[in-house]
Motif scaffolding. Sequence first.
Motif, PDB file in Angstrom:
ATOM      1  N   LEU A   1      -4.975   5.977   6.953  1.00 39.22           N
ATOM      2  CA  LEU A   1      -4.375   5.095   7.956  1.00 39.22           C
ATOM      3  C   LEU A   1      -5.445   4.253   8.645  1.00 39.22           C
ATOM      4  O   LEU A   1      -5.173   3.162   9.136  1.00 39.22           O
ATOM      5  CB  LEU A   1      -3.634   5.929   9.007  1.00 39.22           C
ATOM      6  N   ASP A   2      -6.670   4.773   8.666  1.00 43.94           N
ATOM      7  CA  ASP A   2      -7.768   4.103   9.372  1.00 43.94           C
ATOM      8  C   ASP A   2      -8.354   2.918   8.610  1.00 43.94           C
ATOM      9  O   ASP A   2      -9.234   2.237   9.120  1.00 43.94           O
ATOM     10  CB  ASP A   2      -8.899   5.102   9.662  1.00 43.94           C
ATOM     11  N   LEU A   3      -7.902   2.705   7.379  1.00 46.10           N
ATOM     12  CA  LEU A   3      -8.452   1.615   6.572  1.00 46.10           C
ATOM     13  C   LEU A   3      -7.606   0.349   6.626  1.00 46.10           C
ATOM     14  O   LEU A   3      -7.844  -0.599   5.873  1.00 46.10           O
ATOM     15  CB  LEU A   3      -8.604   2.068   5.118  1.00 46.10           C
ATOM     16  N   LYS A   4      -6.608   0.354   7.520  1.00 48.62           N
ATOM     17  CA  LYS A   4      -5.659  -0.767   7.527  1.00 48.62           C
ATOM     18  C   LYS A   4      -6.352  -2.127   7.666  1.00 48.62           C
ATOM     19  O   LYS A   4      -6.011  -3.083   6.969  1.00 48.62           O
ATOM     20  CB  LYS A   4      -4.630  -0.566   8.618  1.00 48.62           C
TER      21      LYS A   4
ATOM     22  N   ASP B   1      -1.816 -12.489   5.368  1.00 54.63           N
ATOM     23  CA  ASP B   1      -1.537 -13.329   6.533  1.00 54.63           C
ATOM     24  C   ASP B   1      -0.544 -12.652   7.462  1.00 54.63           C
ATOM     25  O   ASP B   1      -0.451 -12.997   8.640  1.00 54.63           O
ATOM     26  CB  ASP B   1      -0.939 -14.673   6.065  1.00 54.63           C
ATOM     27  N   VAL B   2       0.231 -11.720   6.911  1.00 54.95           N
ATOM     28  CA  VAL B   2       1.264 -11.031   7.689  1.00 54.95           C
ATOM     29  C   VAL B   2       1.253  -9.548   7.346  1.00 54.95           C
ATOM     30  O   VAL B   2       1.210  -9.177   6.162  1.00 54.95           O
ATOM     31  CB  VAL B   2       2.690 -11.564   7.362  1.00 54.95           C
ATOM     32  N   LEU B   3       1.288  -8.697   8.368  1.00 58.68           N
ATOM     33  CA  LEU B   3       1.471  -7.256   8.181  1.00 58.68           C
ATOM     34  C   LEU B   3       2.890  -6.927   8.623  1.00 58.68           C
ATOM     35  O   LEU B   3       3.286  -7.232   9.756  1.00 58.68           O
ATOM     36  CB  LEU B   3       0.467  -6.472   9.029  1.00 58.68           C
ATOM     37  N   VAL B   4       3.656  -6.296   7.723  1.00 57.78           N
ATOM     38  CA  VAL B   4       5.040  -5.936   8.041  1.00 57.78           C
ATOM     39  C   VAL B   4       5.193  -4.427   8.008  1.00 57.78           C
ATOM     40  O   VAL B   4       4.724  -3.768   7.076  1.00 57.78           O
ATOM     41  CB  VAL B   4       6.018  -6.551   7.003  1.00 57.78           C
TER      42      VAL B   4
ATOM     43  N   GLY C   1       0.850  -1.191   0.000  1.00 54.18           N
ATOM     44  CA  GLY C   1       0.000   0.000   0.000  1.00 54.18           C
ATOM     45  C   GLY C   1       0.886   1.240   0.000  1.00 54.18           C
ATOM     46  O   GLY C   1       1.686   1.438   0.913  1.00 54.18           O
ATOM     47  N   VAL C   2       0.747   2.048  -1.039  1.00 53.46           N
ATOM     48  CA  VAL C   2       1.552   3.267  -1.176  1.00 53.46           C
ATOM     49  C   VAL C   2       0.679   4.459  -0.774  1.00 53.46           C
ATOM     50  O   VAL C   2      -0.406   4.656  -1.334  1.00 53.46           O
ATOM     51  CB  VAL C   2       2.051   3.407  -2.633  1.00 53.46           C
TER      52      VAL C   2
END
Length: 130
Positions: A75-78, A88-91, A34-35
């Motif tokens: 930022l609130d749409l994460k 499966d993973v947020l980095v 996500g940019v």
Amino acid sequence: SRTVITFGTFDVFHVGHLRVIERAAALGDRLVVGVSADQLNVSKKGREPVFSERERLEIVAALKPVDEVFVEESLDLKRDYILRYGADVLVMGDDWAGRFDEFGDICEVVYLPRTPAISTTALIEKISST
Ligand code: C2G
């Protein structure tokens, strides 16, 4: 297969950006990035990015470890983005350490150490002082 998602502005793309993207990709089979939208940057950092979101998206999309890109509007749409892309993973880099722990109920949350001594802000200062 394991999908990894990460977010960032990636303005004035540098090796710190590249390394976090490479290390994120290594944690799974598919990497979605996500940019940050130009407008999000104005609210987050108080200035327009040097490169527009279209240009930043184009650069990130061309990277070998990146499978898919999208514009991060808020930022609130994460949580929505994590679910939409089936991550499966947020980095994130560890400048965000602890900030996204709330998503631990839907994915694994990993903070990677930042590459020391390089930042877009420092680059802008270096370039403008020469
Ligand atoms: N990064 C890094 N080492 C550096 C500089 C940046 O590892 N020397 C990482 C950051 O930790 C982040 C990614 O590169 O994971 C992108 O950094 P930025 O473009 O500064 O992203 P930011 O503006 O923090 O946007 O939803 C979250 C935001 O959109 C993150």
